[in-house]
Design an enzyme around this catalytic site. Sequence first.
Site, PDB file in Angstrom:
ATOM      1  N   HIS A  44      41.261  44.580  46.998  1.00 28.79           N
ATOM      2  CA  HIS A  44      40.095  43.943  47.611  1.00 28.79           C
ATOM      3  C   HIS A  44      39.294  43.193  46.556  1.00 28.79           C
ATOM      4  CE1 HIS A  44      41.150  47.050  50.555  1.00 28.79           C
ATOM      5  NE2 HIS A  44      40.653  46.201  51.438  1.00 28.79           N
ATOM      6  N   TYR A 103      37.888  41.573  41.413  1.00 28.65           N
ATOM      7  CA  TYR A 103      39.154  41.781  42.102  1.00 28.65           C
ATOM      8  C   TYR A 103      39.638  43.177  41.731  1.00 28.65           C
ATOM      9  CZ  TYR A 103      39.361  36.870  43.413  1.00 28.65           C
ATOM     10  OH  TYR A 103      39.102  35.642  43.967  1.00 28.65           O
ATOM     11  N   CYS A 104      39.539  44.093  42.672  1.00 28.87           N
ATOM     12  CA  CYS A 104      39.918  45.492  42.476  1.00 28.87           C
ATOM     13  C   CYS A 104      41.332  45.646  43.038  1.00 28.87           C
ATOM     14  CB  CYS A 104      38.912  46.368  43.216  1.00 28.87           C
ATOM     15  SG  CYS A 104      39.179  48.116  43.018  1.00 28.87           S
ATOM     16  N   ILE A 105      42.317  45.796  42.150  1.00 29.90           N
ATOM     17  CA  ILE A 105      43.723  45.656  42.522  1.00 29.90           C
ATOM     18  C   ILE A 105      44.496  46.950  42.246  1.00 29.90           C
ATOM     19  CG2 ILE A 105      45.812  44.283  42.137  1.00 29.90           C
ATOM     20  CD1 ILE A 105      43.451  42.665  43.319  1.00 29.90           C
TER      21      ILE A 105
END
EC number: 1.8.4.12
Length: 143
Positions: free
Chosen positions: A102, A115-117
């Site tokens: 997200h 950007y948390c991936i």
Amino acid sequence: MTEQNEELKKKLTPLQYEVTQNNGTEPPFRNEYYDLEAEGIYVDIVSGKPLFSSKDKYDAGCGWPSFTKPIDEEEVIEKEDRSHGMFRTEVRSKQADSHLGHVFPDGPGPNGLRYCINSAALRFIPKADLEKEGYGKYKALFD
């Protein structure tokens, strides 16, 4: 199940499949790349498309790899996500349509994005291996 899904199940670990194909989320602080500080790029585990650079990675304290931006904004798709009673923006890879994680509006820098991936959606290519792995043009990111 389609033939393509069967192939992916053989290629990916169960966690990689769950995250990328079923919109799963791996545990925070217990994943491969959240605290990796090496120079290199992160590619889509399914398609191999370059997505993020270590130059844009930072410690957001959330337990997942966090980046201020993708290498190429054309390679990621952002979609509204209202699952789990929340309003978020999902990030997917354009070519493989893999769920990546997200993006949130609480990051540092000029764009203010985080950007948390999921690590399980990525494969890390160290700077020293970029040429050998076919990603030589991305060496310029580190010059």
